[in-house]
Scaffold this motif. Structure first.
Motif: not given
Length: 550
Positions: A15-19, A59-73
């Protein structure tokens, strides 16, 4: 065969995600392992709220989904602040959340949360991956969903033991954004109404926009000689120096702008929803029917007619609509030019108005006016929420697209995480993050993230020793009863220094710009964040207005 966690990383690469932005957790260790060797940069944040805000800003800057990973709870619940911003601001974003093992469901297991219940009201889609072989399908759907119609956040829950399953599934290819456009009939009807109108206006907003769209709208405004207003915190969607720019609809708006819009006989809303703040608490237009013609162009049919009943409703990408309108108007061998009015003068008078200065502390009005003369056109300005932001919105002028990042949702703490995301994406641009003293302390820990990843932004902390917006409402409603809004602040200069950046005190207006330039030079040279601690005092509540003038 590879682990499912590694498959997720490979899909994101496609998806060409940069970070990606994250706070690590044992519930998604397999993904963390996959991120060890990849082209994707992993930004380790200090709090899940900061990580989700950075992803939203991406997401605002690219127009494509910004991606975050977080743990449960608690990791997921902490991230909710950024998810809410993405929902209110219509920003494409995907939050991957670790989840308990599949066999533990329904037992109130350690850190168990029902994510569909928790995120369902503020997300476009919440889905748990039960079968690792469906990861390509589900993530493809997530990208499509986040970007389609009215963009927004998608939540993907990842059971811990699903992530360690071995799979042979091929990672899905690049997901393209699907854009709709106006029909020939809709466009003809719209142009006919424009021709008949005497004083039409356009209000642009939302999140589906681009640099080309801004340029095309300039041309449309020139053909029609029509004023362009920007919605709340969308000022960089149109060149503020253009002769047809008429101002923005936000907080503490110019009353003459309200009158101009109310007097218009044909109002076009492009991309936005004209929600509570830009509509001045839903008083700007009649609901559901306005007393003059209304056209609403929006990529989602569900938003058209949701509050306002338009005379013309067009389901279209604003980008495609403006381009098609420009080409169609250019093809006609006739003039659509409207009579000149004074909307540009109204805007100029407002931004150049002589504003009352405080008796003590830094004069923020003068400081920002002098600062903006020193900045390049592509400087990115970010801020969170608080009365300090009214100075930023009123006194800065934006020439380039996407040089303003601010939350429609009114989320405090947004400025620093958004500034970090902006500087990571645009390393050669100046990035300035404004924050009030209360606003800054909600995500001040992310200043350390900027240090760790060599992010050379400048943070300007406006210190009036209180939660100013709430104090203002106390003053209006319970004059003299000001408990519970005062702040005893740390020494922000020493705080910045202790984290590995550099802090600068600013106690006098004369020192504001020269100190900023010194800080900017230091940050650019060292690729580290700097901070200006600007002490304004508690006298002023809004630009040019003291508390005793409310």
């Amino acid at each position: 065969m590879i682990e499912a966690g590694t498959l997720i990383v490979k899909i994101l690469e496609n998806q060409k995600v940069e970070r990606v932005f994250c706070v690590p957790g044992e519930s998604y260790l397999s993904v963390m392992n996959g991120l060890q060797e990849t082209s994707i940069e992993t930004i380790l944040c200090k709090h899940e709220g900061g990580a989700s805000m950075m992803a939203e800003a991406e997401g605002k800057l690219s127009g494509r989904p910004g991606i975050a990973f977080v743990t449960r709870g608690p990791g997921a619940t902490n991230a909710a602040s950024g998810v809410h911003i993405a929902q209110q601001d219509s920003t494409p974003m995907i939050l991957f959340v670790g989840q308990i093992e599949k066999e533990m469901y329904g037992r109130d297991a350690f850190q168990e949360v029902d994510y569909k219940e928790f995120f369902g009201g503020m997300s476009k889609l919440v889905i748990e991956v039960q079968d690792a072989n469906r990861l390509s399908e589900i993530i493809s759907r997530a990208f499509h969903t986040a970007m389609s119609g009215r963009p927004g956040p998608v939540i993907i829950a990842l059971p811990e033991n699903m992530l360690t399953e071995k799979v042979t599934v091929k990672p899905t290819g690049f997901v393209k954004k699907i854009n709709s456009g106006p029909s020939t009939k809709d466009l003809a009807l719209y142009i006919e109404e424009i021709k008949k109108s005497k004083n039409p206006i356009v209000i642009i907003g939302g999140s589906v926009w681009s640099e080309d769209a801004a340029i095309n709208l300039e041309k449309v405004s020139e053909i029609l000689n029509i004023p362009i207003y920007t919605s709340h915190r969308r000022q960089s969607y149109f060149n503020n120096f253009h002769k047809n720019y008429a101002g923005d609809l936000g907080l503490a708006v110019n009353p003459r702008i309200i009158k101009s819009i109310k007097d218009s006989d044909f109002i076009t809303i492009i991309g936005g929803r004209l929600s509570e703040n830009p509509s001045q608490a839903f008083t700007l237009l009649g609901i559901p029917e306005h007393n003059s013609k209304l056209a609403h162009i929006h990529p989602s049919p569900e938003e058209i007619g949701k509050v306002y009943k338009p005379d013309i409703g067009i389901v279209s990408s604003p980008i495609v609509f403006v381009e098609t309108l420009k080409m169609t108007l250019q093809s006609f061998n006739q003039s659509f030019f409207k009579e000149t009015n004074d909307y540009q003068k109204i805007y100029q008078d407002w931004i150049n108005e002589n504003l009352t200065s405080p008796n003590s502390g830094v004069d923020l009005s003068r400081g920002i006016r002098e600062l903006k003369e020193k900045l390049k056109d592509d400087t990115i300005i970010t801020n969170g929420a608080g009365n300090y932001a009214v100075w930023v919105h009123r006194l800065f002028r934006f020439k380039k697209y996407n040089t303003q990042l601010a939350p429609i949702s009114g989320s405090m703490g947004y400025g620093v995480p958004a500034g970090i995301a902006a500087k990571l994406k645009h390393k050669n641009k100046e990035v300035i993050a404004f924050a009030g003293d209360g606003c800054f302390q909600m995500t001040s820990n992310e200043f350390a993230t900027a240090v760790q990843f060599n992010v050379g932004l400048v943070v300007i902390v406006v210190d009036n020793e209180m939660y100013g917006t709430i104090r203002m409402h106390q003053h209006k409603n319970y004059k003299g009863r000001y408990k519970h809004t005062g702040l005893i602040n740390p020494d922000f200069v020493q705080l910045a220094n202790s984290m590995g950046g550099k802090g600068y005190p600013v106690d006098k207006t004369d020192d504001f710009v020269k100190t900023f330039l010194e800080a900017s030079e230091w940050s650019n040279k060292n690729s580290l964040p700097s901070l200006l601690h600007v002490k304004t005092g508690s006298e002023m509540v809004l630009p040019g207005k003291r508390f005793d003038q409310l």
